[in-house]
Design an enzyme around this catalytic site. Structure first.
Site, short mmCIF file in Angstrom:
data_model
loop_
_atom_site.label_atom_id
_atom_site.label_comp_id
_atom_site.label_asym_id
_atom_site.label_seq_id
_atom_site.Cartn_x
_atom_site.Cartn_y
_atom_site.Cartn_z
N ASP A 249 0.89 -1.82 -0.41
CA ASP A 249 0.30 -0.07 -0.24
C ASP A 249 0.64 0.90 -0.35
O ASP A 249 1.76 0.97 0.59
CB ASP A 249 -1.07 0.06 1.31
C1 BGC Z 1 -5.20 3.11 -0.16
C2 BGC Z 1 -4.39 2.67 -0.73
C3 BGC Z 1 -5.13 3.35 -2.54
C4 BGC Z 1 -3.27 3.93 -2.10
C5 BGC Z 1 -2.86 4.63 -4.00
C6 BGC Z 1 -3.48 4.46 -0.26
O1 BGC Z 1 -3.47 5.69 0.90
O2 BGC Z 1 -4.65 2.68 1.21
O3 BGC Z 1 -5.93 2.40 -1.63
O4 BGC Z 1 -4.60 2.31 -3.35
O5 BGC Z 1 -3.31 4.91 -1.47
O6 BGC Z 1 -3.53 5.55 -4.01
#
Ligand code: BGC
Length: 758
Positions: A231
């Protein structure tokens, strides 16, 4: 041109390998031009494309290319319609191809442990069976267009509070039966190209460096063969991450972690093999993206909008409909009250925020739907950005409510109440929304409440509402879907994929959410959602699986194709349902399984099948479900595997988790008995419960008893003595026998019973 992977790996320098393992910016992998390795692009997800223009960073949440905003996770899940999930996935895939995006960051399948989790609007359900089936079709849909997915957030990211540091402490059985199961089926069946590991720690270890999670379970047990991406910002120790199976760090790290990888290899702390494994996983998917790239793809924004409308109308849930006030007739006068009628809340805040291609409000859609047939009056009712009552707006709303035949009231949760990044502290809607309803109820008895919210709310005001349509956050066509449902152009067919509790404190995680400091202990174990409310006989506000229709259905018959099966067989369950009302409608038929003879603490029932069918008035259909070993099994921590306990299982079918009119029973025999070895601390009860050992032990107890007068006391208070005997370890027999049985004899007896079962 396809990448000849092993060849390329051989030619790559250590530095090149390390650099491939992190992004070049927020959304792309690094190209290595010398070796013709291109860069690929990933963007959010899950229910719409959020491709940011130029170098826009993560924080520029609203600056993305226009894309169709489909209903968000909790809404999509309420459709219980796997074909629709596939259709949404395919549309998302086409939009990705149109914009050169190789991987869509979704779906998100974390379970709803607590209704407070700020991101519940993005997640599907509190039930892993439902969540994983819906995810499967979402993934299959996207990937049918040659675009990869990233199922997320693996695993146990069930709160926003301290999401990047907290440790979810979960026992093994609960982890497998719930929090991993929501990923497992989808990963095995739909084969997402990538998996996104979660921010949080799981039982003390960051998911981004959790070897058991990312390698033992994901790859070795489930057969995942794509790449694992962090993530955004989840990496703690990059080298540990590579060792554990985290292939790609996102976003880019400016080079410092690439250097850490190089250093670790040079110092012998990271093997070249481990790094090559990560590079290989990445190259395989980069190649797949390139091979599947269709640069001439376009899509029709209008067609996708119409799909969003159809989907939204299948997602909304009719929670209540007293006096059959809905569907509304196209006559008389109608008050549309509440700011959400004109400025809809239709999606959630954070990384999933989509810049919609268009947006239709309920006000506009209803006006268009009724034309001149209905006299429409509008009042804003409340200030969307404030919780305070506005006396003028209230007065206007009351005046409208007074003069019309019925009111549709648009209330719910503003974005400041729920979003990615923080959890809610309560389940209330703003006070000015409630006061508005209360005041309107004083002058109007026909009130239809349309809710916009991503997750459950408390409804102390429920008696003021004649009907309640749970609209969730249903995307850019929200208004048209509301109009379609209110006027009966579409018959409601959504059902809740989560329980709405009466009170927040009824929720099983209430006393340990969001945890203390950096630890949250999942004390409730496998009892989340309906599994808990049923076990505790706590009546929810609306149960899991609940949802009304303008027609009625009768559950006529249930039948199994065999009464007795082994856990290697499959069982077919046929359920017959009729439409007994006056409207054509869709019904979601739910099948739950209850284990009668379990010796582990299992929920009273668990969802193991569902299907959605359409029936014309008077029409009857029979649907069939296939159950297999997993439908009856629990996760056995000694075996570290799924295990069925021989015995009877009830199968319940019906329209909701709390209304299951059809039931039948099947006997399932376990083919693999759990290996048992008795020892001096096994209890007498353990022996008496074992089918092979029990008759022998009973006989021995009788003869020893008579011979030595061992169990004479049993005669005085047989229940109490029997219970005490059952819980007595075998070594206790030595004391009972008062020297008449030696330690050696006891050991021989134990060897003998172990011999019997070997
Ligand atoms: C989120 C993800 C997301 C990623 C990219 C993170 O903060 O938890 O779900 O895909 O950012 O935007």
């Amino acid at each position: 041109m396809s990448i000849v992977i092993e060849n390329v790996i051989e030619q790559m320098t250590l530095e090149e390998k390390a650099s491939l393992c992190s992004g070049r910016n927020f959304w792309e992998t690094k190209p290595i031009e010398r070796l013709f390795i291109p860069s690929i692009m990933m963007t959010d997800g899950p229910h719409g494309l959020r491709k940011q223009n130029g170098d826009a960073d993560h924080v520029g949440l609203h600056d993305s290319v226009p894309a169709t905003c489909f209903p968000s996770g909790s809404a999509l899940a309420s459709s219980w319609n796997t074909d629709l999930l596939f259709a949404v996935g395919s549309a998302l895939g086409r939009e990705c191809q149109t914009h050169g995006v190789g991987i869509l960051l979704g779906p998100a399948v974390n379970l709803k442990r607590s209704p407070l989790c700020g991101r519940n609007f993005e997640y599907f359900s509190e039930d892993p069976y439902l969540a994983s089936r819906l995810a499967t079709h979402h993934i299959l849909g996207v990937q049918s267009q040659g675009v990869g997915t990233s199922i997320k957030h693996f695993a146990a990211n069930n709160q926003e509070h301290r999401r990047m540091s907290t440790s979810a402490v979960i026992d093994t059985r609960t982890l497998h039966e719930l929090y991993l199961a929501s990923f497992e089926y989808a990963i095995k069946q739909a084969k997402p190209w990538t998996v996104m590991c979660a921010y949080n720690r799981l039982n003390g270890t960051y998911c981004a460096e959790h070897d058991e999670l990312l390698t033992t379970i994901l790859r070795d047990t489930w057969g995942f063969d794509g790449f694992v991406v962090s993530d955004w910002g989840a990496v703690n120790n990059r080298v540990e991450g590579i060792l554990a199976g985290l292939d790609l760090e996102m976003p880019g790290n400016g080079g410092f972690n690439d250097a850490n990888i190089v250093k670790a290899v040079n110092e012998g702390k990271l093997s070249m093999k481990a790094l090559d494994d990560a590079v290989r996983n990445l190259l395989r998917i980069i190649d797949k993206v390139i091979q599947n790239r269709q640069s001439d793809t376009t899509y029709s924004q209008e067609e996708h909008h119409q799909l969003a409308r159809q989907v939204a109308s299948e997602c909304m849930v009719l929670l209540k409909n007293d006096r059959d006030i809905l569907p509304l007739q196209k006559d008389g006068s109608l008050g549309l009250i509440g700011a959400f009628a004109k400025t809809p809340r239709y999606q959630g805040g954070g990384s999933s925020h989509v810049h919609p291609t268009k947006l239709v409000s309920s006000y506009d859609a209803i006006l268009e739907e009724v034309g001149d047939a209905v006299e429409i009056h509008y009042a804003q009712g409340y200030l969307p950005d404030s919780d305070d009552l506005d006396a003028n707006l209230l007065e206007e709303a009351i005046a409208v409510a007074q003069k019309v035949d019925r009111v549709v009231l648009f209330i719910g949760l503003p974005e400041r109440y729920e979003s990615e990044g923080f959890d809610r502290l309560h389940l209330d809607i703003p006070d000015n929304h409630i006061k508005l309803l209360e005041q309107i109820a004083k002058v109007q008895t026909n009130i239809v409440v349309v809710l916009s919210n991503g997750a459950p709310i408390e409804m102390p005001w429920i008696d003021h509402a004649t009907a309640i349509l749970e609209g969730y956050l249903s995307g850019q066509a929200v208004g048209q879907a509301v109009a379609d449902l209110l006027f009966g152009i579409v018959n409601p067919s959504g059902k809740l994929a989560e329980t709405f509790p009466q009170k927040l404190h009824h929720n099983p995680s209430h006393l340990n959410f969001p945890g203390d400091g950096d630890e949250v202990i999942y004390h409730e174990g496998v009892f989340i959602g309906y599994r808990y409310y049923e076990a505790k006989s706590i009546k929810p506000l609306f149960p899991f699986g609940h949802g009304l229709s303008y027609t009625t259905f009768s559950y006529d018959h249930i039948e199994v194709n065999q009464q007795q099966i082994s856990d290697q067989d499959t069982l077919t369950v046929a359920v017959t349902v009729s439409n007994t009302g006056n409207y054509k409608g869709k019904e979601i038929i739910q099948l739950y399984v209850h284990d009668h003879q379990t010796t582990v603490n299992r929920p009273l029932k668990e969802l193991k099948g569902f299907t959605k069918i359409e029936l014309a008035p008077g029409e009857q259909k029979t649907v069939s479900f296939t159950l297999d070993k997993r439908s009856f099994a629990y996760f056995d921590t000694d075996l570290n595997d799924w295990q069925v306990q021989t015995g009877d299982f009830s199968l319940y079918a019906g329209p909701s988790s709390d209304t299951l009119p059809l039931v039948c029973t099947v006997h399932v025999t376990a083919t693999k008995a759990k290996p048992v070895v008795f020892h001096k601390n096994s209890t007498l009860g353990d022996l008496l419960d074992h089918p092979i050992v029990s008759p022998v032990v009973t006989q021995m107890m009788r003869s020893y008893g008579q011979e030595m007068g061992l169990f004479d006391d049993l005669k005085d208070n047989p229940e109490m003595m029997q219970a005490m005997m059952r819980n007595m370890p075998l070594r206790g027999i030595l004391h009972f026998a008062g020297g008449k049985i030696s330690e050696e004899q006891l050991e021989q007896m134990i060897d003998m019973v172990n011999g019997l079962i070997r």
